[in-house]
Design a protein around this motif. Structure first.
Motif, PDB file in Angstrom:
ATOM      1  N   ASP A   1       0.451-135.725 104.112  1.00  8.33           N
ATOM      2  CA  ASP A   1      -0.379-136.683 105.265  1.00  8.33           C
ATOM      3  C   ASP A   1       0.212-138.022 105.202  1.00  8.33           C
ATOM      4  N   ASP A   2       0.502-139.128 105.485  1.00 11.63           N
ATOM      5  CA  ASP A   2       0.387-139.990 106.090  1.00 11.63           C
ATOM      6  C   ASP A   2       1.552-140.873 105.337  1.00 11.63           C
TER       7      ASP A   2
ATOM      8  N   HIS B   1       3.791-138.151 112.515  1.00  7.02           N
ATOM      9  CA  HIS B   1       2.267-137.924 112.536  1.00  7.02           C
ATOM     10  C   HIS B   1       1.441-139.008 113.470  1.00  7.02           C
TER      11      HIS B   1
ATOM     12  N   HIS C   1      -1.837-143.460 113.940  1.00  6.82           N
ATOM     13  CA  HIS C   1      -3.001-143.118 113.698  1.00  6.82           C
ATOM     14  C   HIS C   1      -3.796-144.117 114.208  1.00  6.82           C
TER      15      HIS C   1
HETATM   16 ZN   LIG Z   1      -3.307-138.593 108.629  1.00  2.00          ZN
END
Ligand SMILES: [Zn+2]
Length: 246
Positions: A10-11, A74, A78
């Motif tokens: 992730d990220d 994603h 965010h």
């Molecule tokens: Zn994330």
């Protein structure tokens, strides 16, 4: 039921911790693991700023894509804020759940336009903080070509609300027995111990799932899935409450 594992990272965004990411990716490719890489198209979360923006980041994403790696959208920026818990009730914060469906469609349209401009094509949805609702799914359906979701607490992939769901249950590598298990790692934050744990786990050659098998393995969401979801949701509530008290 067969036992197989998927890895999700992730990220990823231009301010990623490049060295840690490359270390994880090297480790995985040495073992033949193809992870799902969850990329933030327009990060505005200060917690994901680990380095100055990497000018080569988007080329890197395109290189992964060209090599047949699996990419996930994603969210959009965010930006995590207080929200209803949504469909996978892990967190009362996130980017999407509780927002007016029309507004979610607009946000998704902006995210998708940016992704296309950046030149990559995600095939999975990875909601920041697992936070999404039916409006988010409608936005995905109307504004993107994504029909796969990495999330949920079942033991096997399933079809629901027009999407194929591959459950994502674990935050650390470990063996679980029969089922389709996705382990979510955050390379930006990984310590030496985390790398060692991943290395040791991979050395034992756990059975790996193939991304192109998920669709065929997906069943219609049923009673057993509902029970699993309920048990994990309850367990999550109890452990979160205990953590808050201790
Ligand atoms: Zn994330």
């Amino acid at each position: 039921m067969r036992e197989c594992y998927y890895l999700r990272l992730d990220d990823a965004c231009p301010t990623w911790h490049r060295e840690r990411w490359l270390r994880v990716l090297d480790l995985l490719s040495d073992r033949g693991v193809i992870p799902l890489i969850a990329v933030v198209p327009d990060n505005r979360d200060p917690d994901l700023v680990h380095q100055k923006p990497d000018p080569g980041f988007w080329d890197q994403v395109k290189t992964w894509q060209g090599a047949g790696w699996v990419l996930g959208l994603h969210g959009y920026q965010h930006r995590l804020q207080k929200r209803p818990r949504g469909l996978v009730p892990r967190n009362a914060y996130g980017e999407w759940a509780g927002e007016d469906p029309e507004h979610q469609r607009e946000t998704m349209r902006r995210a998708w336009a940016l992704v296309r401009q950046q030149g990559w094509l995600p095939s999975w949805w990875v909601a920041p903080a697992h936070n999404m609702d039916r409006g988010t799914l409608q936005a995905l359906e109307s504004e993107t070509s994504i029909r796969n979701i990495s999330d949920g607490w079942t033991r096997r992939p399933y079809r629901r609300w027009g999407f194929v769901w591959l459950p994502q249950q674990l935050g650390q590598p470990r063996r679980m027995g029969g089922g389709f298990w996705t382990i979510c790692l955050h390379p930006n934050m990984m310590s030496g111990d985390d790398f060692d744990r991943l290395k040791t786990w991979l050395k034992k050659r756990p059975p790996l799932g193939q991304w192109n098998e998920v669709l065929a393995a997906a069943h219609d969401y049923g009673f057993e899935d509902g029970i699993m979801h309920g048990i994990w949701a309850l367990r999550h509530r109890v452990t979160s409450a205990l953590k808050a008290v201790l």
